[in-house]
Design a protein around this motif. Structure first.
Motif, PDB file in Angstrom:
ATOM      1  N   VAL A   1       0.883  -1.159   0.087  1.00 43.53           N
ATOM      2  CA  VAL A   1      -0.210  -0.051  -0.100  1.00 43.53           C
ATOM      3  C   VAL A   1       0.863   1.236   0.083  1.00 43.53           C
ATOM      4  O   VAL A   1       0.483   2.222  -0.617  1.00 43.53           O
ATOM      5  N   LEU A   2       2.067   1.159   0.836  1.00 42.74           N
ATOM      6  CA  LEU A   2       2.919   2.515   0.926  1.00 42.74           C
ATOM      7  C   LEU A   2       3.310   2.743  -0.575  1.00 42.74           C
ATOM      8  O   LEU A   2       3.706   3.702  -0.775  1.00 42.74           O
ATOM      9  N   ILE A   3       3.969   1.529  -1.038  1.00 40.59           N
ATOM     10  CA  ILE A   3       4.518   1.431  -2.445  1.00 40.59           C
ATOM     11  C   ILE A   3       3.468   2.315  -3.547  1.00 40.59           C
ATOM     12  O   ILE A   3       3.959   3.007  -4.139  1.00 40.59           O
ATOM     13  N   ALA A   4       2.367   1.656  -3.343  1.00 41.28           N
ATOM     14  CA  ALA A   4       1.194   2.312  -4.350  1.00 41.28           C
ATOM     15  C   ALA A   4       1.045   3.790  -4.094  1.00 41.28           C
ATOM     16  O   ALA A   4       0.941   4.579  -5.125  1.00 41.28           O
ATOM     17  N   ALA A   5       1.076   4.164  -2.800  1.00 40.13           N
ATOM     18  CA  ALA A   5       0.659   5.385  -2.482  1.00 40.13           C
ATOM     19  C   ALA A   5       1.818   6.320  -3.074  1.00 40.13           C
ATOM     20  O   ALA A   5       1.673   7.530  -3.327  1.00 40.13           O
ATOM     21  N   GLY A   6       3.218   5.751  -2.873  1.00 42.15           N
ATOM     22  CA  GLY A   6       4.367   6.474  -3.391  1.00 42.15           C
ATOM     23  C   GLY A   6       4.370   6.789  -4.822  1.00 42.15           C
ATOM     24  O   GLY A   6       4.820   7.852  -5.374  1.00 42.15           O
ATOM     25  N   ALA A   7       3.963   5.686  -5.732  1.00 44.68           N
ATOM     26  CA  ALA A   7       3.688   5.653  -7.052  1.00 44.68           C
ATOM     27  C   ALA A   7       2.555   6.932  -7.319  1.00 44.68           C
ATOM     28  O   ALA A   7       2.691   7.660  -8.214  1.00 44.68           O
TER      29      ALA A   7
ATOM     30  N   TYR B   1       9.655   2.553   1.749  1.00 37.10           N
ATOM     31  CA  TYR B   1       8.385   2.173   0.798  1.00 37.10           C
ATOM     32  C   TYR B   1       7.974   3.103  -0.057  1.00 37.10           C
ATOM     33  O   TYR B   1       7.633   3.046  -1.075  1.00 37.10           O
ATOM     34  N   VAL B   2       7.669   4.499   0.696  1.00 39.98           N
ATOM     35  CA  VAL B   2       6.926   5.326  -0.173  1.00 39.98           C
ATOM     36  C   VAL B   2       7.880   6.000  -1.193  1.00 39.98           C
ATOM     37  O   VAL B   2       7.602   5.996  -2.295  1.00 39.98           O
ATOM     38  N   ALA B   3       9.182   5.876  -0.766  1.00 37.89           N
ATOM     39  CA  ALA B   3      10.436   6.468  -1.931  1.00 37.89           C
ATOM     40  C   ALA B   3      10.479   5.480  -2.931  1.00 37.89           C
ATOM     41  O   ALA B   3      10.530   5.786  -4.200  1.00 37.89           O
ATOM     42  N   ALA B   4      10.400   4.092  -2.593  1.00 39.31           N
ATOM     43  CA  ALA B   4      10.456   3.042  -3.539  1.00 39.31           C
ATOM     44  C   ALA B   4       9.280   3.159  -4.395  1.00 39.31           C
ATOM     45  O   ALA B   4       9.409   3.138  -5.892  1.00 39.31           O
ATOM     46  N   GLY B   5       8.124   3.499  -3.991  1.00 38.91           N
ATOM     47  CA  GLY B   5       6.886   3.688  -4.823  1.00 38.91           C
ATOM     48  C   GLY B   5       7.306   4.826  -6.104  1.00 38.91           C
ATOM     49  O   GLY B   5       6.692   4.942  -7.028  1.00 38.91           O
ATOM     50  N   MET B   6       7.885   5.898  -5.302  1.00 37.84           N
ATOM     51  CA  MET B   6       8.037   7.165  -6.332  1.00 37.84           C
ATOM     52  C   MET B   6       8.934   6.909  -7.199  1.00 37.84           C
ATOM     53  O   MET B   6       8.941   7.298  -8.366  1.00 37.84           O
ATOM     54  N   ILE B   7      10.111   6.057  -6.734  1.00 37.40           N
ATOM     55  CA  ILE B   7      11.227   5.892  -7.850  1.00 37.40           C
ATOM     56  C   ILE B   7      10.782   4.815  -8.809  1.00 37.40           C
ATOM     57  O   ILE B   7      11.091   5.144 -10.085  1.00 37.40           O
ATOM     58  N   PHE B   8       9.968   3.966  -8.509  1.00 34.08           N
ATOM     59  CA  PHE B   8       9.489   2.875  -9.672  1.00 34.08           C
ATOM     60  C   PHE B   8       8.179   3.172  -9.684  1.00 34.08           C
ATOM     61  O   PHE B   8       7.356   1.849 -10.084  1.00 34.08           O
ATOM     62  N   SER B   9       7.562   4.257  -9.871  1.00 36.34           N
ATOM     63  CA  SER B   9       6.216   4.576 -10.028  1.00 36.34           C
ATOM     64  C   SER B   9       5.753   3.858 -11.491  1.00 36.34           C
ATOM     65  O   SER B   9       4.633   3.259 -11.741  1.00 36.34           O
ATOM     66  N   ARG B  10       6.643   4.030 -12.520  1.00 42.43           N
ATOM     67  CA  ARG B  10       6.315   3.668 -13.985  1.00 42.43           C
ATOM     68  C   ARG B  10       6.042   2.124 -13.609  1.00 42.43           C
ATOM     69  O   ARG B  10       4.926   1.415 -14.181  1.00 42.43           O
ATOM     70  N   GLU B  11       6.949   1.297 -12.935  1.00 43.54           N
ATOM     71  CA  GLU B  11       6.867  -0.221 -12.859  1.00 43.54           C
ATOM     72  C   GLU B  11       5.658  -0.614 -12.154  1.00 43.54           C
ATOM     73  O   GLU B  11       4.956  -1.565 -12.178  1.00 43.54           O
TER      74      GLU B  11
END
Length: 200
Positions: free
Chosen positions: A33-39, A149-159
């Motif tokens: 969820v945090l990764i998706a929110a970061g994206a 996790y938020v940063a990972a979502g932002m960095i890999f938002s396209r993926e």
């Protein structure tokens, strides 16, 4: 499934709820969820600072409760928590050893370690860690955990968007596949534990 559905349907409430449930010991992993929110934040659909603050507030609230309960109930609480672990025989002992070896700085990384994450805080409280040191190290650990996790979502938002779009195309079968993988993991851990009991 569009990532914007997260914002429209649930938004920051889902972020807070997922983190609160995981940090309270419920089986609901919040990193996805945090990764998706970061994206979403990378795409401008949500604000990154709001996502991080929502996650941090929920994390710190649950952690503070665990500390207070651990200080009050001590070893009885740990025995109860570890009873629900897939490896209860090593749960308390392993955490005790890590706390004794590393002290409060263990809280900087404990949230990233499965099995240690759930019991590190009540163990530290039961072993007499001061509230001031707990607040310092746990707060820094919470920032690292949520932020990573938020940063990972932002960095890999396209993926992330590609994966979610693919899951949306598959539909309900994606959830069935995920549930199947989780069931296989639990079965493997249970079998491993049964074999260890047979050996000893």
């Amino acid at each position: 499934m569009d990532l914007r559905d997260l914002r429209v349907g649930w938004g920051l409430g889902l972020v807070s709820l997922s983190v609160l449930r995981e940090r309270s010991g419920r089986p609901m992993p919040s990193p996805p969820v945090l990764i998706a929110a970061g994206a979403l934040a990378a795409g401008g659909t949500m604000r990154a600072d709001a996502v991080l603050l929502a996650a941090l507030a929920a994390c710190l609230l649950a952690d503070q409760a665990w500390f207070l309960v651990g200080r009050r109930l001590g070893r009885r609480l740990l025995a109860g928590v570890c009873r629900f672990s897939l490896s209860p025989d090593t749960c308390v002992r392993r955490t005790d050893d890590l706390i004794a070896q590393h002290g409060a700085p263990l809280l900087l990384a404990a949230k990233f370690v499965p099995g240690i994450s759930a019991v590190a805080i009540p163990t530290a409280a039961a072993m007499g860690l001061s509230l001031r040191r707990f607040l310092l190290f746990n707060s820094l650990g919470a920032v690292l955990w949520c932020g990573a996790y938020v940063a990972a979502g932002m960095i890999f938002s396209r993926e992330v968007r590609t994966v979610i779009a693919a899951m949306g195309a598959i539909g309900g079968w994606a959830l069935v596949a995920l549930a199947g993988l989780l069931a296989l993991y639990i079965a493997w851990k249970a079998l491993h534990r049964a074999r260890l009991k047979g050996i000893y």
